[in-house]
Every structure is written in structure tokens, then in C-alpha cells.
Design a protein around this motif. Structure first.
Motif, mmCIF file in Angstrom:
data_model
loop_
_atom_site.group_PDB
_atom_site.id
_atom_site.type_symbol
_atom_site.label_atom_id
_atom_site.label_comp_id
_atom_site.label_asym_id
_atom_site.label_seq_id
_atom_site.Cartn_x
_atom_site.Cartn_y
_atom_site.Cartn_z
ATOM 1 N N THR A 13 0.823 -1.207 0.000
ATOM 2 C CA THR A 13 0.000 0.000 0.000
ATOM 3 C C THR A 13 0.856 1.256 0.000
ATOM 4 O O THR A 13 0.634 2.189 -0.794
ATOM 5 N N GLY A 51 2.804 1.536 -3.276
ATOM 6 C CA GLY A 51 1.904 1.957 -4.346
ATOM 7 C C GLY A 51 1.591 3.438 -4.257
ATOM 8 O O GLY A 51 1.579 4.149 -5.276
ATOM 9 N N VAL A 102 -2.722 6.230 -9.516
ATOM 10 C CA VAL A 102 -3.061 5.159 -8.582
ATOM 11 C C VAL A 102 -3.425 3.893 -9.346
ATOM 12 O O VAL A 102 -2.999 2.779 -8.978
ATOM 13 N N TRP A 103 -4.213 4.028 -10.412
ATOM 14 C CA TRP A 103 -4.563 2.863 -11.236
ATOM 15 C C TRP A 103 -3.315 2.217 -11.813
ATOM 16 O O TRP A 103 -3.173 0.988 -11.810
ATOM 17 N N CYS A 129 -1.443 0.309 -9.012
ATOM 18 C CA CYS A 129 -2.095 -0.953 -8.639
ATOM 19 C C CYS A 129 -1.837 -2.035 -9.680
ATOM 20 O O CYS A 129 -1.497 -3.178 -9.344
ATOM 21 N N SER A 130 -1.985 -1.696 -10.949
ATOM 22 C CA SER A 130 -1.775 -2.695 -12.002
ATOM 23 C C SER A 130 -0.311 -3.106 -12.105
ATOM 24 O O SER A 130 0.002 -4.256 -12.420
ATOM 25 N N SER A 172 0.657 -5.342 -8.930
ATOM 26 C CA SER A 172 0.072 -6.683 -9.044
ATOM 27 C C SER A 172 0.625 -7.453 -10.225
ATOM 28 O O SER A 172 0.201 -8.587 -10.478
#
Length: 225
Positions: free
Chosen positions: A128, A131, A157-158, A161-162, A165
Motif C-alpha cells: 500500500t 503503491g 493510482v490505477w 495498482c496494475s 500486481s
């Protein structure tokens, strides 16, 4: 010869909570500078002072740990490479979770669920924070760059996250040199964190099943006649 390592361990325990608080203040100050550049100059100067003060404490902590270690500076840098990187790039302070994970793996007693759950919790918190730090950094360098696809903090942020991951949809991507360097770091951290979580969970499952097999009486396994 054992006084210095013991003193260093005491210092680490004493500074763990203050450094965690300072890390959050560092993030908060940097975030305000990036996300709210229209604030009055007095507030922006205050945030800058918080960021600089936090970094100064990080530098003092590094210097104290170097002295207490009893090692030569170059050897200390080699054996504490992660700490050195975190000092130069304070936004990567969540990477210190690797040290926590390593200490847990060195325990000689039987691993318990709480230990593995703690590792996964640390990894989740680190993901978190990393990111968030990656999104801030990329947004800071990308939103005004020619040809950039990351125009808002939501886009950043998008993207974070991608990338963390390891999915990487590719709909938004950095175009600046600093943005791409940040992307490489975020990808590497994402792989490391996923490995820590899945490795800990798998190890706990294997040891749980092994203990159950050891406790099962002979002929008690399913299908035994």
C-alpha cells in the motif's frame, strides 16, 4: 566484541516506532506538496520543512547504526545495502519490511500462524505504501509531460495498482525517464512482495499438514482399512 551489536539492537528497537511515525510524516508532507501545489506558501514551506526534518532524522539514524555496528563504512554499506538505498530514496522506506521478513525466517522455533500472518500483513502494508509512493512520484513527473497518459492522480493510482500486481494493462504508462525508473522499481517490489506473501502462506500450509500427519495415528489416514 558483543557490546556493539547489542547496542545496535537496542537502538533499532528504540527507534522503530519513531522512524515509522516519521516515515508517515514524510509521506504526508510529500503528498501535500505534490497533490496540493495551490496551497499558501506558508503551508508548502511547512510541508517541505517536515520532509527535510524527517530525512535528517533518517540520516542520523543511519550514522548511529553505522557507528554502533563497528564496521568500516564501505563494509557497512555493502552489508546494509537496502538501508543505504532507503536513505537516498526515503520514499522506498517500506522496503525495510524485507529485513523483518528475513528475521522471521531465521527463527528456530516452530513457525506459528501469527508469524506468517504478520509477514502477510507487513507485505500488504508495504504494498500500500509503495503503491502510494509510486503513484505520487509518477504523477509528479508525468502529469505535465508532453504525450503523457497519466494526467490525474487517479490515473497514477490505477497505474500503481496494475504494476504492483504485475498485471500491467498498458492503458496508462509513464513516458518520462524518472517515471520509467519508478516503474522498474515498482515492478521489482511487486514481484518481491507477491513472493513473500505466497511463500509464507505456502510454508504455513505445508507445516500445518505435516504436523497433522505426524499426529495422526497409524492407519488413521483416509481410505485406510
Amino acid at each position: 566484541m558483543n557490546e556493539r551489536p547489542e547496542a545496535q539492537e537496542r537502538w533499532d528497537r528504540r527507534m522503530e516506532t519513531p522512524l515509522a511515525v516519521l516515515s508517515l510524516l514524510f509521506f504526508a508532507g510529500y503528498a501535500v506538496q505534490v497533490l496540493a501545489p495551490g496551497l499558501p506558501d506558508a503551508w508548502l514551506d511547512f510541508c517541505l520543512a517536515v520532509v527535510c526534518a524527517a530525512w535528517a532524522v533518517f540520516a542520523v539514524d543511519y550514522a548511529v547504526r553505522l557507528r554502533l555496528s563497528g564496521q568500516r563504512p564501505l563494509r557497512f554499506v555493502r552489508t546494509h545495502f537496502l538501508d543505504t538505498v532507503v536513505l537516498v530514496l526515503p520514499l522506498l522506506r517500506p522496503l525495510r519490511v524485507v529485513n523483518i521478513y528475513e528475521r522471521i525466517q531465521r527463527r528456530r522455533d516452530q513457525p506459528r500462524l501469527t508469524l506468517y500472518a504478520r509477514v502477510m500483513a507487513y507485505a500488504g502494508l508495504t504494498a500500500t505504501l509503495l503503491g502510494f509512493a509510486g503513484a505520487l512520484t509518477v504523477y509528479h513527473y508525468e502529469y505535465g509531460a508532453p504525450g503523457a497518459t497519466i494526467r490525474t492522480f487517479g490515473d497514477a493510482v490505477w497505474w500503481a495498482c496494475s504494476t504492483l500486481s504485475t498485471v500491467g494493462y498498458g492503458d496508462v504508462s509513464p513516458v518520462t525517464p524518472m517515471g520509467r525508473v519508478t516503474a522498474v522499481g515498482v515492478m521489482g517490489c511487486g514481484l518481491a512482495l507477491l513472493g513473500a506473501v505466497t511463500g509464507s502462506f505456502s510454508s504455513w500450509l505445508i507445516q500445518t499438514f505435516a504436523r497433522e500427519d505426524e499426529m495422526r495415528p497409524p492407519g488413521g489416514s483416509p481410505g485406510a482399512s
